[in-house]
Design a protein around this motif. Structure first.
Motif, PDB file in Angstrom:
ATOM      1  N   GLU A  41       4.163  25.443  -5.983  1.00  0.00           N
ATOM      2  CA  GLU A  41       5.504  25.330  -6.552  1.00  0.00           C
ATOM      3  C   GLU A  41       5.970  26.673  -7.096  1.00  0.00           C
ATOM      4  N   TRP A  59      11.278  28.349   0.565  1.00  0.00           N
ATOM      5  CA  TRP A  59      10.989  27.402   1.645  1.00  0.00           C
ATOM      6  C   TRP A  59      10.427  28.106   2.874  1.00  0.00           C
ATOM      7  N   THR A  79       7.183  24.913  -2.392  1.00  0.00           N
ATOM      8  CA  THR A  79       8.098  23.930  -2.974  1.00  0.00           C
ATOM      9  C   THR A  79       9.023  24.638  -3.958  1.00  0.00           C
ATOM     10  N   ASP A  95      10.405  20.797   0.830  1.00  0.00           N
ATOM     11  CA  ASP A  95       9.829  20.356  -0.432  1.00  0.00           C
ATOM     12  C   ASP A  95      10.609  20.952  -1.602  1.00  0.00           C
TER      13      ASP A  95
END
Length: 374
Positions: free
Chosen positions: A78, A94, A99, A328
């Motif tokens: 993330e 991305w 994410t 995501d």
């Protein structure tokens, strides 16, 4: 009377001899891709930024995702950034397979809110990408504290704030790498597209140099990579312009101060805020209407009266159609400030080669605007 938004031709005319000489130097060298002019500009940029390394790449978006890859970010990781940035910031996350985690901005500066960043951190979080929005640096000292606490990488999205700094920090001082864009609209722009990374990390430098050139640092020897090199002609233009960037940004700051003085008692808009001790380089001078309903009315009024105003960025990333496009993504907390910023923002003309008359005309037109009762 008209007030244009861009002054690309005016800037070229102001240093035409310097730019033409650099382009002629490149042409006569016979080396146009990864040639001597690119090496020269990379050295100049590294010295200017106070960094060990600078790497020229194809554009600012590539600068971001190549840096993410060089730092080992990928699927399952993330990366936190603000929702009111240009789409490319999230897009680059991305592209690297990560994410995108969107958080809110500070209501005054519009830069990323450290409190929202802290609340967004999970076990999957690996990096923070603060954006130096509109030309003002994000609060890097606070971001650095969070990164140290949770062992996170920090990559600065500096597409809009070259030559800016905070009250206690310089760009690159509190991060793993700084990424910038040289598309023509930027404070330091070439005649087309381009980008760069600067860093003190040798691993980032070595890996990005290889990735940008088809995974190669020796002829006919390749690994997985891409084609993202800053062409020497663009490097020549940027080499000529780099010598003037501080002066040009000083002029932007003068126009911003003139706008602020002329509009300080204007009841229809909120003005941008510069933090104490920061150097805001005003890539954009962004005002906000009091309500979203008033934004398009004011924008239309300005354009019809010869002021070429625009919006940056009028739809927050998470509110754009199709979000998150099968990628995501996660939204952390309310995005109230980011959504308001997107819905109410208007960018006034600001570039070094504006005239007193054009700035004063913009002020006059804005001050004459009357909010109509609905």
């Amino acid at each position: 009377m008209k007030a244009p938004f861009y002054g690309h031709q005016r800037q070229y005319d102001s240093i035409k001899g310097e730019i033409d000489a650099k382009m002629q130097e490149v042409i006569m060298s016979g080396s146009y891709v990864q040639g001597p002019m690119l090496k020269k500009f990379e050295d100049e940029l590294a010295e200017y930024a106070g960094a060990k390394y600078a790497i020229g790449v194809g554009n600012g978006t590539d600068a971001l995702w190549l840096t993410f890859m060089a730092l080992g970010l990928g699927p399952g990781d993330e990366v936190i950034t603000n929702a009111n940035t240009f789409f490319a910031t999230a897009e680059a996350i991305w592209i690297a397979g990560c994410t995108t985690v969107l958080v809110d901005c500070d209501p005054l500066t519009k830069c990323i809110d450290p409190g929202a960043v802290r609340k967004a951190v999970t076990k999957k979080t690996k990096a923070i990408v603060p954006v130096h929005l509109y030309g003002q640096c994000a609060p890097m000292d606070e971001i650095r504290k969070i990164a140290d606490e949770f062992n996170l990488l920090v990559i600065e999205d500096n597409a809009q704030a070259i030559d800016g700094h905070g009250a206690t920090f310089k760009q690159g001082q509190l991060s793993d790498a700084v990424c910038t864009s040289f598309i023509i609209q930027k404070n330091l722009g070439t005649f087309g597209d381009g980008g760069a990374i600067w860093t003190d990390r040798q691993d980032v430098n070595d890996t990005v140099r290889k990735l940008r050139n088809h995974g190669s640092n020796a002829r006919n020897v390749h690994s997985y990579g891409f084609n993202s090199r800053l062409d020497d002609l663009h490097a020549g233009v940027l080499s000529a312009k780099l010598k003037h960037i501080d002066q040009w940004n000083d002029q932007r700051r003068q126009w911003a101060a003139r706008y602020t003085a002329g509009l300080k008692d204007c009841k229809t808009i909120d003005l941008p805020v510069e933090l104490l001790g920061y150097r805001h380089v005003f890539h954009l001078y962004v005002v906000e209407t009091k309500s979203p309903e008033e934004r398009e009315k004011l924008l239309d009024y300005l354009v019809k009266n010869g002021v070429d105003a625009k919006t940056h960025y009028s739809i927050a990333i998470h509110q754009q159609e199709g979000y998150p496009w099968a990628k995501d993504a996660r939204i952390s907390g309310p995005l109230t400030n980011a959504e308001k910023n997107a819905a109410c923002c208007i960018s006034l003309p600001i570039f070094p080669e504006l005239t007193d008359e054009e700035v004063d005309y913009t002020i006059e037109v804005l001050r004459n605007y009357k909010v109509k009762a609905s």
